[in-house]
Design a protein around this motif. Sequence first.
Motif, PDB file in Angstrom:
ATOM      1  N   TRP A  22       0.872  -1.174   0.000  1.00  0.00           N
ATOM      2  CA  TRP A  22       0.000   0.000   0.000  1.00  0.00           C
ATOM      3  C   TRP A  22       0.904   1.217   0.000  1.00  0.00           C
ATOM      4  O   TRP A  22       1.743   1.387   0.885  1.00  0.00           O
ATOM      5  N   THR A  76       3.123   0.779   3.247  1.00  0.00           N
ATOM      6  CA  THR A  76       2.661  -0.138   4.283  1.00  0.00           C
ATOM      7  C   THR A  76       2.662  -1.532   3.689  1.00  0.00           C
ATOM      8  O   THR A  76       2.117  -1.757   2.604  1.00  0.00           O
ATOM      9  N   ARG A  78       1.857  -5.626   4.085  1.00  0.00           N
ATOM     10  CA  ARG A  78       0.973  -6.562   4.770  1.00  0.00           C
ATOM     11  C   ARG A  78       1.614  -7.937   4.823  1.00  0.00           C
ATOM     12  O   ARG A  78       2.495  -8.262   4.035  1.00  0.00           O
ATOM     13  N   GLY A  84      -2.504  -8.951   7.632  1.00  0.00           N
ATOM     14  CA  GLY A  84      -2.388  -7.837   8.566  1.00  0.00           C
ATOM     15  C   GLY A  84      -1.184  -6.960   8.250  1.00  0.00           C
ATOM     16  O   GLY A  84      -0.230  -7.385   7.596  1.00  0.00           O
ATOM     17  N   ARG A  85      -1.218  -5.725   8.725  1.00  0.00           N
ATOM     18  CA  ARG A  85      -0.110  -4.804   8.493  1.00  0.00           C
ATOM     19  C   ARG A  85       1.115  -5.231   9.305  1.00  0.00           C
ATOM     20  O   ARG A  85       1.021  -5.464  10.496  1.00  0.00           O
ATOM     21  N   GLU A 147      -3.331   2.550  13.989  1.00  0.00           N
ATOM     22  CA  GLU A 147      -4.298   1.737  14.723  1.00  0.00           C
ATOM     23  C   GLU A 147      -5.643   1.754  14.012  1.00  0.00           C
ATOM     24  O   GLU A 147      -5.973   2.692  13.293  1.00  0.00           O
ATOM     25  N   GLY A 148      -6.420   0.720  14.235  1.00  0.00           N
ATOM     26  CA  GLY A 148      -7.782   0.668  13.708  1.00  0.00           C
ATOM     27  C   GLY A 148      -7.827   0.333  12.233  1.00  0.00           C
ATOM     28  O   GLY A 148      -6.815   0.128  11.574  1.00  0.00           O
ATOM     29  N   SER A 149      -9.023   0.300  11.726  1.00  0.00           N
ATOM     30  CA  SER A 149      -9.245  -0.038  10.330  1.00  0.00           C
ATOM     31  C   SER A 149      -8.929   1.151   9.436  1.00  0.00           C
ATOM     32  O   SER A 149      -9.244   2.285   9.762  1.00  0.00           O
ATOM     33  N   LEU A 150      -8.311   0.885   8.331  1.00  0.00           N
ATOM     34  CA  LEU A 150      -8.052   1.913   7.330  1.00  0.00           C
ATOM     35  C   LEU A 150      -8.969   1.719   6.122  1.00  0.00           C
ATOM     36  O   LEU A 150      -8.677   2.207   5.031  1.00  0.00           O
ATOM     37  N   ALA A 151     -10.064   1.001   6.341  1.00  0.00           N
ATOM     38  CA  ALA A 151     -10.997   0.735   5.252  1.00  0.00           C
ATOM     39  C   ALA A 151     -11.480   2.054   4.652  1.00  0.00           C
ATOM     40  O   ALA A 151     -11.768   3.002   5.364  1.00  0.00           O
TER      41      ALA A 151
END
Length: 180
Positions: A22, A76, A78, A84-85, A147-151
Amino acid sequence: MTQELLDQALVEEATKKSGLIWVRGAAAPSPAGPGEEAPTRALWHVWHEGAACLVGDGPGEQPLPGLVDGGHAVVTVRSKDKGGRLVTWSATVVELAADTPEWDAAVGELKGKRLNAPDGEAMPERWARECRVVRLEPTGATAEPPEGSLAARPLPSPATTRRPAPAALPRLLLKRRKRG
């Protein structure tokens, strides 16, 4: 010093093993101030000679928005198995000039990973004419993945399905399950 070497090894190994990274590029800064950030995109790449190499911005190839020569990017990576990252790293963008030894070496690696190319062996000539080949060279800086979703909503794309699925497809799929 040890932490820097560990970070470098993590960036290299994670990026080598992941077929998709990404990337968020930023335009090169101008005298008026910093460049504008581009959207984050999932891009296929190859790891070659200490950098992630990408090809794009041509017909039928991936877009490379915000990846300008001399600019910066945030990558980034995965996990290939879990998705996962793993690591986020900073990079300097270097655009390779066509038909130089560096370009030839990068294209030799990219050619082997390009799936479903419409022109097969003529692909490098098309890339030289119509596309850009860039290297994302790690600067050594890593960051904690956010942190959290990057959707996010998918970016607009000309990609479409060729035609609707055949009406008989659900029945064919159910037959396969019953046999197995």
